[in-house]
Design an enzyme around this catalytic site. Structure first.
Site, PDB file in Angstrom:
ATOM      1  N   ASN A  30       1.341 -21.718   1.525  1.00 50.21           N
ATOM      2  CA  ASN A  30       1.751 -21.189   2.828  1.00 50.21           C
ATOM      3  C   ASN A  30       1.277 -22.129   3.924  1.00 50.21           C
ATOM      4  O   ASN A  30       0.188 -22.705   3.846  1.00 50.21           O
ATOM      5  CB  ASN A  30       1.123 -19.801   3.047  1.00 50.21           C
ATOM      6  CG  ASN A  30       1.515 -19.193   4.383  1.00 50.21           C
ATOM      7  OD1 ASN A  30       2.681 -19.196   4.760  1.00 50.21           O
ATOM      8  ND2 ASN A  30       0.534 -18.682   5.113  1.00 50.21           N
ATOM      9  N   GLY A  90      13.145 -23.028  11.002  1.00 48.88           N
ATOM     10  CA  GLY A  90      13.205 -23.940   9.864  1.00 48.88           C
ATOM     11  C   GLY A  90      12.824 -25.372  10.198  1.00 48.88           C
ATOM     12  O   GLY A  90      13.197 -26.294   9.476  1.00 48.88           O
ATOM     13  N   MET A 137       8.065 -14.844   7.368  1.00 49.19           N
ATOM     14  CA  MET A 137       7.250 -13.871   8.097  1.00 49.19           C
ATOM     15  C   MET A 137       7.166 -12.519   7.371  1.00 49.19           C
ATOM     16  O   MET A 137       7.255 -11.457   7.994  1.00 49.19           O
ATOM     17  CB  MET A 137       7.785 -13.709   9.521  1.00 49.19           C
ATOM     18  CG  MET A 137       7.812 -15.032  10.300  1.00 49.19           C
ATOM     19  SD  MET A 137       6.255 -15.972  10.269  1.00 49.19           S
ATOM     20  CE  MET A 137       5.348 -15.143  11.564  1.00 49.19           C
ATOM     21  N   ARG A 138       6.960 -12.561   6.083  1.00 50.35           N
ATOM     22  CA  ARG A 138       6.767 -11.343   5.288  1.00 50.35           C
ATOM     23  C   ARG A 138       5.508 -11.506   4.446  1.00 50.35           C
ATOM     24  O   ARG A 138       5.212 -12.610   3.979  1.00 50.35           O
ATOM     25  CB  ARG A 138       7.946 -11.125   4.335  1.00 50.35           C
ATOM     26  CG  ARG A 138       9.276 -11.025   5.029  1.00 50.35           C
ATOM     27  CD  ARG A 138       9.578  -9.607   5.424  1.00 50.35           C
ATOM     28  NE  ARG A 138      10.863  -9.523   6.091  1.00 50.35           N
ATOM     29  CZ  ARG A 138      11.493  -8.385   6.343  1.00 50.35           C
ATOM     30  NH1 ARG A 138      10.962  -7.233   5.991  1.00 50.35           N
ATOM     31  NH2 ARG A 138      12.645  -8.372   6.961  1.00 50.35           N
ATOM     32  N   HIS A 196       0.246 -22.267   7.865  1.00 52.82           N
ATOM     33  CA  HIS A 196      -0.213 -21.329   8.893  1.00 52.82           C
ATOM     34  C   HIS A 196      -0.607 -22.102  10.157  1.00 52.82           C
ATOM     35  O   HIS A 196      -1.306 -23.120  10.076  1.00 52.82           O
ATOM     36  CB  HIS A 196      -1.406 -20.508   8.371  1.00 52.82           C
ATOM     37  CG  HIS A 196      -1.838 -19.479   9.363  1.00 52.82           C
ATOM     38  ND1 HIS A 196      -1.182 -18.284   9.513  1.00 52.82           N
ATOM     39  CD2 HIS A 196      -2.828 -19.504  10.300  1.00 52.82           C
ATOM     40  CE1 HIS A 196      -1.755 -17.597  10.498  1.00 52.82           C
ATOM     41  NE2 HIS A 196      -2.757 -18.309  10.982  1.00 52.82           N
TER      42      HIS A 196
HETATM   43  C1  GAR Z   1       5.254 -22.384  11.736  1.00 52.53           C
HETATM   44  O1  GAR Z   1       4.533 -22.698  12.894  1.00 52.53           O
HETATM   45  C2  GAR Z   1       4.348 -21.747  10.710  1.00 52.53           C
HETATM   46  O2  GAR Z   1       3.042 -22.234  10.732  1.00 52.53           O
HETATM   47  C3  GAR Z   1       4.405 -20.306  11.139  1.00 52.53           C
HETATM   48  O3  GAR Z   1       5.751 -20.082  11.484  1.00 52.53           O
HETATM   49  C4  GAR Z   1       6.268 -21.278  12.036  1.00 52.53           C
HETATM   50  C5  GAR Z   1       7.616 -21.555  11.416  1.00 52.53           C
HETATM   51  O4  GAR Z   1       8.287 -22.548  12.122  1.00 52.53           O
HETATM   52  N1  GAR Z   1       3.960 -19.420  10.101  1.00 52.53           N
HETATM   53  C6  GAR Z   1       3.254 -18.326  10.328  1.00 52.53           C
HETATM   54  O5  GAR Z   1       2.931 -17.958  11.442  1.00 52.53           O
HETATM   55  C7  GAR Z   1       2.885 -17.564   9.093  1.00 52.53           C
HETATM   56  N2  GAR Z   1       1.916 -16.549   9.411  1.00 52.53           N
HETATM   57  P1  GAR Z   1       9.614 -23.173  11.543  1.00 52.53           P
HETATM   58  O6  GAR Z   1      10.545 -22.010  11.165  1.00 52.53           O
HETATM   59  O7  GAR Z   1      10.181 -23.984  12.680  1.00 52.53           O
HETATM   60  O8  GAR Z   1       9.249 -24.004  10.359  1.00 52.53           O
END
Ligand code: GAR
Length: 200
Positions: A111, A13, A94-95, A113
């Site tokens: 989103n 988060g 992550m869904r 990424h």
């Molecule tokens: C982030 O780096 C985001 O870009 C990635 O998950 C992380 C969440 O970090 N998202 C993906 O990979 C989506 N395919 P956080 O929970 O510390 O915000």
């Protein structure tokens, strides 16, 4: 104009935290975080929501894996609709969401990424860029469409890959870039300063 947003996340988060801090310091435009929702019961994103006095809601995903079960996805839709959001922000959720969800919030889901899309879509954007050997990667905020990580790009920030980088060291710099990019995009959207995909 009031601009309620709902944040969905599965983990640390840190991006939700960046949004919560931006709102607290009046740097999130007119956006107001109405709720944070997670598919992981003990995710840090939920304790962060509580810390910032925002409703923090766990909704059972029904199964492990890439998708929610259909009943769970319906529960997500209903709960999110109860906040009448102008924007749904996927910040480390992550869904993969089905078309029904995307239709329910048509043109209102973004989103984050961790790569410069369209390069390196999918669940391992940071590692995939490092392993491929590109010298510049970064992060992207895009509109969500049924095609995975392929919706219209709203904005991006680049991050240079150093020869000494590991996945961890690169991830740290990408997260720093994300923490600037995402609140900035949300603030600009709330002020109507970015084109909507239907207007492009
Ligand atoms: C982030 O780096 C985001 O870009 C990635 O998950 C992380 C969440 O970090 N998202 C993906 O990979 C989506 N395919 P956080 O929970 O510390 O915000």
């Amino acid at each position: 104009m009031a601009y309620p947003i709902v944040i969905l996340g599965s983990g640390r988060g840190s991006n939700a935290e960046a949004l919560l801090k931006a709102e607290a310091s009046k740097n999130l435009g007119t956006a107001k975080i109405a709720a944070v929702i997670s598919d992981v019961e003990d995710a840090r994103i939920l304790s962060l929501g509580q810390k910032f006095k925002v409703p923090a809601i766990y909704i059972d995903p029904g199964q492990p894996g890439a998708r929610l079960i259909q009943d769970a996805e319906d529960a997500y839709i209903e709960r999110i609709q109860s906040f009448s959001p102008q924007l749904v922000v996927l910040a480390g959720f992550m869904r993969i969401l089905r078309e029904k969800f995307i239709q329910a919030f048509a043109g209102r889901v973004i989103n984050l990424h961790p790569s410069l899309l369209p390069s390196f879509p999918g669940a391992n954007g940071i590692e995939d860029a490092l392993n491929f050997g590109v010298k510049i990667t970064g992060c992207t905020v895009h509109w969500v469409t049924p095609a995975l990580d392929a919706g219209p790009i709203i904005d991006q920030k680049e991050v240079r890959i150093e020869d000494s980088d590991t996945t961890d060291s690169l991830a740290k710099r990408i997260h720093i870039a994300e923490h600037r990019l995402l609140p900035d995009v949300v603030a600009r959207l709330s002020k109507g300063r970015l084109p909507h995909p239907n207007e492009r």
